[in-house]
Enzyme design. Sequence first.
Site, PDB file in Angstrom:
ATOM      1  CB  SER A   1      -0.895   0.010   1.242  1.00 25.28           C
ATOM      2  OG  SER A   1      -1.470   1.297   1.369  1.00 25.28           O
TER       3      SER A   1
ATOM      4  CG  HIS B   1      -3.915  -1.684  -1.380  1.00 28.35           C
ATOM      5  ND1 HIS B   1      -4.980  -2.494  -1.708  1.00 28.35           N
ATOM      6  CD2 HIS B   1      -4.340  -0.899  -0.349  1.00 28.35           C
ATOM      7  CE1 HIS B   1      -6.004  -2.222  -0.894  1.00 28.35           C
ATOM      8  NE2 HIS B   1      -5.642  -1.249  -0.074  1.00 28.35           N
TER       9      HIS B   1
ATOM     10  CG  ASP C   1      -5.214   2.177   1.085  1.00 31.73           C
ATOM     11  OD1 ASP C   1      -6.163   1.378   0.985  1.00 31.73           O
ATOM     12  OD2 ASP C   1      -4.104   1.862   1.552  1.00 31.73           O
TER      13      ASP C   1
ATOM     14  CG  MET D   1      -8.591   6.846   2.886  1.00 35.53           C
ATOM     15  SD  MET D   1      -7.584   7.022   4.360  1.00 35.53           S
ATOM     16  CE  MET D   1      -6.751   5.440   4.379  1.00 35.53           C
TER      17      MET D   1
ATOM     18  CG  HIS E   1      -9.332  -0.226  -0.164  1.00 37.18           C
ATOM     19  ND1 HIS E   1      -8.708  -0.389   1.066  1.00 37.18           N
ATOM     20  CD2 HIS E   1     -10.675  -0.353   0.079  1.00 37.18           C
ATOM     21  CE1 HIS E   1      -9.631  -0.592   1.994  1.00 37.18           C
ATOM     22  NE2 HIS E   1     -10.820  -0.575   1.425  1.00 37.18           N
TER      23      HIS E   1
ATOM     24  CG  MET F   1     -11.316   2.705   2.370  1.00 35.72           C
ATOM     25  SD  MET F   1      -9.813   2.750   3.349  1.00 35.72           S
ATOM     26  CE  MET F   1      -8.616   2.973   2.059  1.00 35.72           C
TER      27      MET F   1
ATOM     28  CG  MET G   1     -11.471  -3.209   5.473  1.00 36.81           C
ATOM     29  SD  MET G   1     -10.005  -2.605   4.632  1.00 36.81           S
ATOM     30  CE  MET G   1      -9.148  -1.709   5.916  1.00 36.81           C
TER      31      MET G   1
ATOM     32  CG  ASP H   1      -6.032  -2.938   3.450  1.00 33.84           C
ATOM     33  OD1 ASP H   1      -4.956  -2.602   3.957  1.00 33.84           O
ATOM     34  OD2 ASP H   1      -6.742  -2.168   2.764  1.00 33.84           O
TER      35      ASP H   1
HETATM   36  C1  DX5 Z   1      -6.300   1.416   5.888  1.00 34.87           C
HETATM   37  C2  DX5 Z   1      -5.819   1.106   4.482  1.00 34.87           C
HETATM   38  C3  DX5 Z   1      -4.660   0.180   4.406  1.00 34.87           C
HETATM   39  C4  DX5 Z   1      -3.386   0.651   5.034  1.00 34.87           C
HETATM   40  C5  DX5 Z   1      -2.613  -0.540   5.510  1.00 34.87           C
HETATM   41  O1  DX5 Z   1      -7.481   2.147   5.795  1.00 34.87           O
HETATM   42  O2  DX5 Z   1      -6.866   0.523   3.731  1.00 34.87           O
HETATM   43  O3  DX5 Z   1      -4.405  -0.228   3.078  1.00 34.87           O
HETATM   44  O4  DX5 Z   1      -2.596   1.406   4.152  1.00 34.87           O
HETATM   45  O5  DX5 Z   1      -1.508  -0.073   6.185  1.00 34.87           O
HETATM   46  P1  DX5 Z   1      -0.738  -0.961   7.243  1.00 34.87           P
HETATM   47  O6  DX5 Z   1      -0.233  -2.159   6.516  1.00 34.87           O
HETATM   48  O7  DX5 Z   1       0.356  -0.039   7.695  1.00 34.87           O
HETATM   49  O8  DX5 Z   1      -1.698  -1.314   8.330  1.00 34.87           O
HETATM   50 ZN    ZN Z   2      -6.523  -0.481   1.652  1.00 36.38          ZN
END
Ligand code: DX5
Ligand code: ZN
Length: 223
Positions: A7, A32, A34, A36, A65, A67, A136, A174
Amino acid sequence: MVILSPSILAADFTRLGEQMEKAEAGGNDYFHFDVMDGMFVPNISFGIPVLKSVRAFTKKTLDVHLMVQSPERYVDKFIDAGADILTVHQEACVPLEETVKHIHECGKKAGVAIKPHTDIQVLEPLYGVADMFLVMTVEPGFGGQEYMDFCTDKIKALRDDLSSKGLDTDIQVDGGITRDNIMTVLEAGANVIVMGSSVFKGDITDNAKFFSQLFKRYDKGEA
Ligand code: DX5
Ligand code: ZN
């Protein structure tokens, strides 16, 4: 086959390209990405323009991903920006099956994610439809959190349920995955492994190499 999806949320964004190259030198499969929105999760990360730059930089599969509340509003834009896999949250996407089908019509793979406290049963209508289920293992919104142990049973139950129905759909995990708990999630049945901190903090190439080699051994039944 077990897949490593680092990620980039955990990367240093002033050196993103350089750090992605370091991960590639260690042997990752996906990246990956992310996204948000500050609504579905209490944080804002990055979006379409950043994905475009990342797309121009790497040939690796980009695993996005979302979110984001009502992600169906943005699916086309992320596809245009270069996403290969789009994962939407069950909790955030009302026209869920339609969105998955739309992603397929665009020629891309579709994932459906659930938060730690969402029951795996909500995924059942998507069996045989979605390409991947994301369980998750932390509350979405931030990198660097601790793995929630109760999620191991959810991964196992989902893998068992899929297998009992003759399906071998990818299960992605994740959040909080480390060298200490990686075997637990693999043995529970996860096969697409997202890692932020465990790849991008410390020696990135060494970290990616450690996990990619472990996954190869695991695939051969040697780990
Ligand atoms: C959290 C994200 C993850 C995050 C994982 O909301 O979806 O992808 O980046 O990071 P680590 O591996 O540091 O927990
Ligand atoms: Zn993620």
